[in-house]
Design a protein around this motif. Sequence first.
Motif, PDB file in Angstrom:
ATOM      1  N   GLN A  48     109.535  46.714  89.322  1.00  0.00           N
ATOM      2  CA  GLN A  48     109.474  45.270  89.061  1.00  0.00           C
ATOM      3  C   GLN A  48     108.363  44.935  88.062  1.00  0.00           C
ATOM      4  N   VAL A  49     107.212  45.570  88.216  1.00  0.00           N
ATOM      5  CA  VAL A  49     106.104  45.350  87.273  1.00  0.00           C
ATOM      6  C   VAL A  49     106.527  45.772  85.874  1.00  0.00           C
ATOM      7  N   GLU A  50     107.183  46.908  85.742  1.00  0.00           N
ATOM      8  CA  GLU A  50     107.648  47.383  84.437  1.00  0.00           C
ATOM      9  C   GLU A  50     108.665  46.416  83.829  1.00  0.00           C
ATOM     10  N   GLN A  51     109.526  45.857  84.663  1.00  0.00           N
ATOM     11  CA  GLN A  51     110.525  44.903  84.178  1.00  0.00           C
ATOM     12  C   GLN A  51     109.850  43.633  83.661  1.00  0.00           C
ATOM     13  N   VAL A  52     108.870  43.120  84.386  1.00  0.00           N
ATOM     14  CA  VAL A  52     108.130  41.935  83.942  1.00  0.00           C
ATOM     15  C   VAL A  52     107.399  42.233  82.637  1.00  0.00           C
ATOM     16  N   TYR A  53     106.760  43.391  82.567  1.00  0.00           N
ATOM     17  CA  TYR A  53     106.038  43.786  81.355  1.00  0.00           C
ATOM     18  C   TYR A  53     106.992  43.862  80.160  1.00  0.00           C
ATOM     19  N   ASP A  54     108.170  44.434  80.382  1.00  0.00           N
ATOM     20  CA  ASP A  54     109.149  44.560  79.304  1.00  0.00           C
ATOM     21  C   ASP A  54     109.556  43.201  78.749  1.00  0.00           C
ATOM     22  N   VAL A  55     109.796  42.239  79.634  1.00  0.00           N
ATOM     23  CA  VAL A  55     110.190  40.895  79.202  1.00  0.00           C
ATOM     24  C   VAL A  55     109.004  40.169  78.563  1.00  0.00           C
ATOM     25  N   ALA A  56     107.826  40.304  79.147  1.00  0.00           N
ATOM     26  CA  ALA A  56     106.644  39.574  78.661  1.00  0.00           C
ATOM     27  C   ALA A  56     106.210  40.019  77.267  1.00  0.00           C
ATOM     28  N   ARG A  57     106.445  41.264  76.904  1.00  0.00           N
ATOM     29  CA  ARG A  57     105.986  41.729  75.589  1.00  0.00           C
ATOM     30  C   ARG A  57     106.966  41.426  74.457  1.00  0.00           C
ATOM     31  N   ARG A  58     108.129  40.887  74.776  1.00  0.00           N
ATOM     32  CA  ARG A  58     109.094  40.505  73.736  1.00  0.00           C
ATOM     33  C   ARG A  58     108.692  39.169  73.114  1.00  0.00           C
ATOM     34  N   SER A  59     108.669  39.113  71.809  1.00  0.00           N
ATOM     35  CA  SER A  59     108.315  37.866  71.126  1.00  0.00           C
ATOM     36  C   SER A  59     109.344  36.768  71.400  1.00  0.00           C
ATOM     37  N   THR A  60     110.569  37.149  71.676  1.00  0.00           N
ATOM     38  CA  THR A  60     111.624  36.169  71.927  1.00  0.00           C
ATOM     39  C   THR A  60     111.489  35.489  73.302  1.00  0.00           C
TER      40      THR A  60
END
Length: 64
Positions: A48-60
């Motif tokens: 879950q942490v990795e999923q949040v990180y993946d979304v949070a680092r996208r500029s979009t």
Amino acid sequence: MKPVLIFTTGALIPDVTIKGRPDDVGILDRMDVPRAFKRSTVLMTTAQVEQVYDVARRSTTWCS
């Protein structure tokens, strides 16, 4: 853990009208965030942490 909408402006929720709070979404202003994390008993898994990180680092994900 329910989704959370956080307003991170320089002031407490300015010029925003919340007509109805959905039961399945938390709404916080920037001053509520530390308190909400301190009283939370929910822990996220590594996935879950990795999923949040993946979304949070996208500029979009973010608007300006």
